[in-house]
Scaffold this motif. Structure first.
Motif, PDB file in Angstrom:
ATOM      1  N   LYS A 116      -2.317   1.450  -0.286  1.00  0.00           N
ATOM      2  CA  LYS A 116      -2.895   0.260  -1.007  1.00  0.00           C
ATOM      3  C   LYS A 116      -2.591   0.223  -2.509  1.00  0.00           C
ATOM      4  O   LYS A 116      -2.124  -0.761  -2.880  1.00  0.00           O
ATOM      5  N   ALA A 117      -2.274   1.535  -3.086  1.00  0.00           N
ATOM      6  CA  ALA A 117      -1.612   1.570  -4.451  1.00  0.00           C
ATOM      7  C   ALA A 117      -0.172   0.975  -4.568  1.00  0.00           C
ATOM      8  O   ALA A 117      -0.103   0.225  -5.463  1.00  0.00           O
ATOM      9  N   LEU A 118       0.689   1.374  -3.407  1.00  0.00           N
ATOM     10  CA  LEU A 118       1.947   0.694  -3.412  1.00  0.00           C
ATOM     11  C   LEU A 118       2.018  -0.876  -3.704  1.00  0.00           C
ATOM     12  O   LEU A 118       2.536  -1.394  -4.286  1.00  0.00           O
ATOM     13  N   LEU A 119       0.974  -1.665  -2.423  1.00  0.00           N
ATOM     14  CA  LEU A 119       1.093  -3.012  -2.429  1.00  0.00           C
ATOM     15  C   LEU A 119       0.153  -3.607  -3.628  1.00  0.00           C
ATOM     16  O   LEU A 119       0.698  -4.519  -4.073  1.00  0.00           O
ATOM     17  N   GLN A 120      -0.805  -2.855  -4.263  1.00  0.00           N
ATOM     18  CA  GLN A 120      -1.308  -3.345  -5.335  1.00  0.00           C
ATOM     19  C   GLN A 120      -0.405  -3.403  -6.699  1.00  0.00           C
ATOM     20  O   GLN A 120      -0.336  -4.170  -7.390  1.00  0.00           O
ATOM     21  N   ALA A 121       0.411  -2.299  -6.761  1.00  0.00           N
ATOM     22  CA  ALA A 121       1.379  -2.230  -7.686  1.00  0.00           C
ATOM     23  C   ALA A 121       2.655  -3.384  -7.696  1.00  0.00           C
ATOM     24  O   ALA A 121       2.738  -4.022  -8.676  1.00  0.00           O
ATOM     25  N   THR A 122       2.850  -3.458  -6.455  1.00  0.00           N
ATOM     26  CA  THR A 122       3.976  -4.790  -5.903  1.00  0.00           C
ATOM     27  C   THR A 122       3.279  -6.042  -6.337  1.00  0.00           C
ATOM     28  O   THR A 122       3.966  -6.880  -7.026  1.00  0.00           O
ATOM     29  N   HIS A 130       4.087  -6.553 -14.697  1.00  0.00           N
ATOM     30  CA  HIS A 130       3.775  -5.279 -15.264  1.00  0.00           C
ATOM     31  C   HIS A 130       2.624  -4.716 -14.458  1.00  0.00           C
ATOM     32  O   HIS A 130       1.950  -5.503 -13.634  1.00  0.00           O
ATOM     33  N   ILE A 131       2.634  -3.296 -14.340  1.00  0.00           N
ATOM     34  CA  ILE A 131       1.493  -2.447 -13.363  1.00  0.00           C
ATOM     35  C   ILE A 131       0.348  -2.192 -14.258  1.00  0.00           C
ATOM     36  O   ILE A 131       0.698  -1.467 -15.494  1.00  0.00           O
ATOM     37  N   SER A 132      -0.705  -2.526 -14.107  1.00  0.00           N
ATOM     38  CA  SER A 132      -1.821  -2.204 -15.128  1.00  0.00           C
ATOM     39  C   SER A 132      -2.021  -0.524 -15.178  1.00  0.00           C
ATOM     40  O   SER A 132      -1.461   0.155 -14.379  1.00  0.00           O
ATOM     41  N   ASP A 133      -2.882  -0.275 -16.188  1.00  0.00           N
ATOM     42  CA  ASP A 133      -3.118   1.326 -16.213  1.00  0.00           C
ATOM     43  C   ASP A 133      -3.819   1.936 -15.043  1.00  0.00           C
ATOM     44  O   ASP A 133      -3.527   2.857 -14.424  1.00  0.00           O
ATOM     45  N   ALA A 134      -4.900   0.882 -14.562  1.00  0.00           N
ATOM     46  CA  ALA A 134      -5.437   1.437 -13.169  1.00  0.00           C
ATOM     47  C   ALA A 134      -4.640   1.696 -12.044  1.00  0.00           C
ATOM     48  O   ALA A 134      -4.543   2.596 -11.560  1.00  0.00           O
ATOM     49  N   ALA A 135      -3.830   0.645 -11.811  1.00  0.00           N
ATOM     50  CA  ALA A 135      -2.682   0.532 -10.682  1.00  0.00           C
ATOM     51  C   ALA A 135      -1.949   1.619 -10.877  1.00  0.00           C
ATOM     52  O   ALA A 135      -1.312   2.597 -10.050  1.00  0.00           O
ATOM     53  N   TRP A 136      -1.478   1.740 -12.049  1.00  0.00           N
ATOM     54  CA  TRP A 136      -0.354   3.038 -12.453  1.00  0.00           C
ATOM     55  C   TRP A 136      -0.887   4.420 -12.380  1.00  0.00           C
ATOM     56  O   TRP A 136      -0.447   5.368 -11.535  1.00  0.00           O
TER      57      TRP A 136
END
Length: 181
Positions: A116-122, A130-136
């Protein structure tokens, strides 16, 4: 496929100079993407170096790399990229269900926290570059700093590849059928 015929024709190896054939051979496979890029040998040579790192030398495990690539390919509506990487994802051990999660994205029910984190960052990279602070922060729970750098670079590389494939009109190899979800 966005374009139904090639805008830049893939070169037949017999029509390439010996130097260009040698460069194209370094790709390891006789695919339309490389035969199309052979129209610009200097670019192909450099593309193969960096693309080779992303595809075979980065710190990301193959499965996670393919999640990023497939999600980018889907978001960019890159039929050639999608179809080629479905095959590569299967070779990396991904199931059809995992491949389909690259269509539905981070909202897919039952994803692991890492996926989920990987797909959200993508998604964020695609939509906002840009990757948000929360996703990072979520990525950091599952991936090393170098892997996180490779996630960003993989998404960027395959966004560029998708743009090229879509714009050049690279078509599937003869006899190959686009994998649909």
């Amino acid at each position: 496929m966005r374009v139904t015929k090639a805008r830049i024709q893939p070169l037949d190896p017999k029509d390439m100079s010996e130097e260009t054939r040698e460069i194209a051979a370094k790709a390891g496979k006789d695919l339309n993407i490389f035969r199309t890029m052979a129209n610009h040998p200097k670019m192909l040579k450099k593309f193969l170096v960096y693309g080779g790192y992303i595809l075979a030398g980065s710190t990301l495990p193959a499965r996670e790399r393919e999640l990023v690539i497939l999600r980018i390919g889907y978001l960019c509506q890159a039929g050639y990229e999608w179809t080629q990487h479905v095959r590569i994802a299967r070779e990396a051990g991904m199931s059809d269900e995992e491949i389909r999660s690259c269509v539905s994205g981070p909202q897919t029910p039952g994803l692991s926290a890492a996926d989920k984190a990987l797909l959200q960052a993508t998604d964020e990279l695609h939509h906002d570059q840009h990757i948000s602070d929360a996703a990072w922060a979520e990525l950091a729970k599952h991936f090393s700093e170098q892997q996180m750098m490779d996630i960003v670079m993989t998404a960027g590389q395959y966004t560029m590849v998708s743009m090229a494939l879509n714009s050049f009109g690279v078509q599937l190899e003869e006899g190959e059928v686009q994998w649909n979800v």
